[in-house]
Scaffold this motif. Structure first.
Motif, short mmCIF file in Angstrom:
data_model
loop_
_atom_site.label_atom_id
_atom_site.label_comp_id
_atom_site.label_asym_id
_atom_site.label_seq_id
_atom_site.Cartn_x
_atom_site.Cartn_y
_atom_site.Cartn_z
N LYS A 4 -24.06 -21.65 25.26
CA LYS A 4 -24.05 -20.50 24.48
C LYS A 4 -24.98 -21.05 23.06
O LYS A 4 -25.26 -22.21 22.88
N LYS A 5 -25.49 -19.81 22.51
CA LYS A 5 -26.14 -20.19 21.25
C LYS A 5 -25.10 -19.80 20.08
O LYS A 5 -24.45 -18.86 19.93
N VAL A 6 -25.17 -21.01 19.09
CA VAL A 6 -23.93 -20.73 18.10
C VAL A 6 -24.69 -21.14 16.73
O VAL A 6 -25.68 -21.75 16.63
N LEU A 7 -24.28 -20.10 15.85
CA LEU A 7 -24.90 -20.36 14.45
C LEU A 7 -23.68 -20.80 13.45
O LEU A 7 -22.73 -20.25 13.50
N ILE A 8 -24.10 -21.69 12.49
CA ILE A 8 -22.99 -22.23 11.78
C ILE A 8 -23.61 -22.13 10.48
O ILE A 8 -24.62 -22.79 9.87
N THR A 9 -22.81 -21.07 9.63
CA THR A 9 -23.49 -21.01 7.95
C THR A 9 -22.62 -22.04 7.51
O THR A 9 -21.70 -22.52 7.55
N GLY A 10 -23.19 -22.74 6.42
CA GLY A 10 -22.95 -23.99 5.85
C GLY A 10 -22.79 -25.15 6.75
O GLY A 10 -21.90 -25.92 6.50
N GLY A 11 -23.47 -25.21 7.38
CA GLY A 11 -23.57 -25.99 8.74
C GLY A 11 -23.88 -27.45 8.09
O GLY A 11 -23.78 -28.40 8.91
N SER A 68 -30.69 -11.78 9.80
CA SER A 68 -31.06 -10.93 10.87
C SER A 68 -31.79 -11.65 11.91
O SER A 68 -31.60 -11.48 12.94
N LYS A 69 -32.78 -12.32 11.38
CA LYS A 69 -33.80 -13.02 12.26
C LYS A 69 -33.27 -14.29 12.85
O LYS A 69 -33.15 -14.41 14.22
N SER A 70 -32.44 -14.96 12.14
CA SER A 70 -31.67 -16.05 12.79
C SER A 70 -30.53 -15.86 13.82
O SER A 70 -30.17 -16.71 14.70
N LEU A 71 -30.05 -14.64 13.63
CA LEU A 71 -28.86 -14.13 14.72
C LEU A 71 -29.18 -13.57 15.73
O LEU A 71 -28.31 -13.61 16.72
N LYS A 72 -30.47 -13.55 16.05
CA LYS A 72 -30.98 -12.97 17.21
C LYS A 72 -30.66 -13.77 18.54
O LYS A 72 -30.93 -14.94 18.34
N GLY A 73 -30.01 -13.03 19.37
CA GLY A 73 -29.51 -13.90 20.65
C GLY A 73 -28.36 -15.05 20.38
O GLY A 73 -27.96 -15.34 21.36
N VAL A 74 -27.78 -14.76 19.25
CA VAL A 74 -26.56 -15.75 18.87
C VAL A 74 -25.30 -15.32 19.76
O VAL A 74 -24.85 -13.76 19.38
N ASP A 75 -24.52 -16.09 20.29
CA ASP A 75 -23.41 -15.68 20.97
C ASP A 75 -21.89 -15.80 19.91
O ASP A 75 -21.44 -14.83 19.91
N TYR A 76 -21.97 -16.79 19.27
CA TYR A 76 -20.79 -17.01 18.26
C TYR A 76 -21.48 -17.70 17.00
O TYR A 76 -22.26 -18.27 16.57
N VAL A 77 -20.68 -17.32 15.92
CA VAL A 77 -20.85 -17.60 14.63
C VAL A 77 -19.61 -18.35 13.92
O VAL A 77 -18.51 -17.93 14.16
N PHE A 78 -19.73 -19.60 13.40
CA PHE A 78 -18.85 -20.08 12.42
C PHE A 78 -19.21 -19.98 11.06
O PHE A 78 -20.50 -20.60 10.57
N HIS A 79 -18.44 -19.10 10.41
CA HIS A 79 -18.89 -19.06 8.90
C HIS A 79 -18.20 -20.08 8.06
O HIS A 79 -17.14 -19.61 7.73
N GLN A 80 -18.82 -21.08 7.49
CA GLN A 80 -18.39 -21.94 6.63
C GLN A 80 -18.92 -21.97 5.27
O GLN A 80 -18.29 -22.52 4.26
N ALA A 81 -20.15 -21.31 4.85
CA ALA A 81 -20.81 -21.60 3.65
C ALA A 81 -19.76 -20.76 2.40
O ALA A 81 -19.37 -19.82 2.78
#
Ligand SMILES: NC(=O)c1ccc[n+]([C@@H]2O[C@H](COP(=O)([O-])OP(=O)(O)OC[C@H]3O[C@@H](n4cnc5c(N)ncnc54)[C@H](O)[C@@H]3O)[C@@H](O)[C@H]2O)c1
Length: 321
Positions: A4-11, A68-81
Motif C-alpha cells: 500500500k501507499k501511505v502518506l504521513i503528515t508531520g512524518g 492534492s498532488k501528494s495524495l494521488k494514489g495514496v491508500d492510507y493517511v496518518f495525520h500527525q502534523a
C-alpha cells in the motif's frame, strides 16, 4: 498494509517518524512524508529511508495544491502534523491555521483522492483538568487551551467528514508521549529533554510547581503500534485514548531519570510559568484494548533508558538553532 501507499503528515517529527518505521516494517510499498521541518528532522527518517521506499516532501499541510498532488494514489493517511501546546498559546491564530484549517485540508483532500482510511493524532489535552480518573473517552472536554480546542475541532471535523463523505477514520488521543527522537533542538522542547541537559551539565533539574502534577507517560513506539492497529482494524470511526493507565508524578519521573543518570543530584522547585497546567492525568485504556487490541509494551524505566541512550548519542545538546 502490504503493497500500500501511505502518506504521513508531520512524518519527520517524533511520532510520525516512528509510524514511518512501523509502516515499512509492515511492508508498505511507498511512504510519502509531508513535513514543513519546523520541528521535524531528516535524521529521524534515516532508518525508514534506508529500509523502505520513502519520499520526503518539504511542505505545509495548509498548501491544498501540494496535498492534492501528494495524495494521488495514496491508500492510507496518518495525520500527525501539528504545533505544540506552548506555541498554540503564544500564537492562537497559527494554532487555528495549522490545527484546524490544516486538518480540514488534509481530510478534504484525502476524500478527494479516494483515501481508504485516515488515522489522526488527537490528544489527552481535550480533557483538561480531570472530572474523574482514569479518564475514559466519555470524560467531558474541560480543555481551556487553543491546542486542545484545535484537537476537539479535529475530532468533530472527522465526524462531519464521515457523515457527509463516508470518511473512514480513527482519532487517537495520545497521553504524554516520550522516547527517542523527541525534539531536542527547537524552542519548544519538553521537560524531560531539558532535565537531561541540566543533568548532563551537573545542574539540578528544575520542576515548575510542587512536582505533584501527574501524567500518563506512554512510549513512542507503543504510540506508533497503536496507529498501525487503528489502521488495520475493521473499526472505521472512533476515538480512542492511547496511554498506559499508569499515573506518574513529576516527582516520581525526575527520581527515575536521576536514578538512570546521576543519583547524586536532587531536583529544585520553581514557580510555575503561566501556561495552563493540568493537575492529574491517567488514561482509561479499556476501549482501545477491547476494540483495537492495543496493550502498552514498554514500561517507564525501560522507555527512559532507551531515550537517555538515544539522547547521549546525539551530536549536540538542546541549544537553539
Ligand atoms: N508528543 C506528545 O506528547 C503528544 C501528545 C498528544 C498528542 N500529540 C500529537 O501527536 C502529533 C505528533 O506529535 P509529535 O510529538 O511527534 O510532535 P513533533 O513536533 O515531533 O511532530 C510534528 C511534526 O509536524 C511538523 N509540522 C508542524 N506544522 C506543520 C505544517 N503546517 N505542515 C507540515 N508539517 C508540520 C513538524 O515539523 C513536526 O515534524 C501532533 O499532532 C501532536 O499534537 C503529541
Amino acid at each position: 498494509m502490504k503493497d500500500k501507499k501511505v502518506l504521513i503528515t508531520g512524518g519527520a517529527g517524533n511520532i510520525g517518524s516512528h509510524i514511518a518505521d512501523a509502516v515499512i516494517e509492515e511492508g508498505a510499498k511507498e511512504v510519502i512524508i509531508i513535513d514543513d521541518f519546523t520541528r521535524g528532522r531528516e535524521e529521524n527518517l534515516a532508518w525508514a529511508v534506508k529500509h523502505g521506499n520513502v519520499r520526503i516532501i518539504k511542505g505545509d499541510i495548509c498548501d491544498r495544491e501540494l496535498l492534492s498532488k501528494s495524495l494521488k494514489g495514496v491508500d492510507y493517511v496518518f495525520h500527525q502534523a501539528a504545533i505544540r501546546i506552548t506555541q498554540c498559546q503564544e500564537d492562537p491564530l497559527l494554532a487555528k491555521k495549522v490545527l484546524i484549517d490544516g486538518t480540514f485540508s488534509v481530510f478534504d483532500e484525502a476524500i478527494k483522492a479516494g483515501v481508504k482510511k485516515v488515522v489522526f493524532a488527537s490528544s489527552a489535552s481535550v480533557y483538561g483538568n480531570p472530572s474523574y480518573l482514569p479518564m475514559d473517552e466519555k470524560h467531558p472536554f474541560n480543555n481551556t487551551t487553543f491546542y486542545g480546542a484545535g484537537k476537539i475541532a479535529n475530532e468533530e471535523l472527522a465526524k462531519a467528514f464521515r457523515e457527509k463523505y463516508g470518511m473512514n477514520y480513527i482519532g487517537l488521543r495520545y497521553f504524554n508521549v516520550y522516547g527517542p527522537r523527541m525534539d531536542i533542538y527547537g524552542v519548544y522542547t519538553e521537560v524531560m529533554i531539558r532535565w537531561l541537559d541540566m543533568i548532563k551539565e551537573g545542574r539540578q533539574p528544575v520542576i515548575f510547581g510542587d512536582g505533584k502534577q501527574s501524567m500518563d507517560f506512554v512510549y513512542v513506539k507503543d504510540i506508533a503500534r497503536a496507529n498501525i492497529l487503528a489502521l488495520q482494524s475493521d473499526v472505521n470511526e472512533g476515538i480512542y485514548n492511547v496511554g498506559t493507565g499508569i499515573e506518574t508524578s513529576l516527582n516520581q519521573l525526575v527520581k527515575s531519570v536521576l536514578e538512570l543518570t546521576n543519583p547524586d543530584l536532587t531536583p529544585i522547585y520553581e514557580k510555575p510559568k503561566n501556561l495552563v497546567i493540568v493537575s492529574r492525568r491517567r488514561a482509561s485504556i479499556e476501549k482501545i484494548k477491547k476494540e483495537l487490541g492495543f496493550e502498552p509494551e514498554t514500561g517507564l524505566k525501560d522507555g527512559l533508558r532507551e531515550m537517555i541512550k538515544w539522547k547521549e548519542e546525539q551530536p549536540r545538546g538542546s541549544e537553539k538553532e
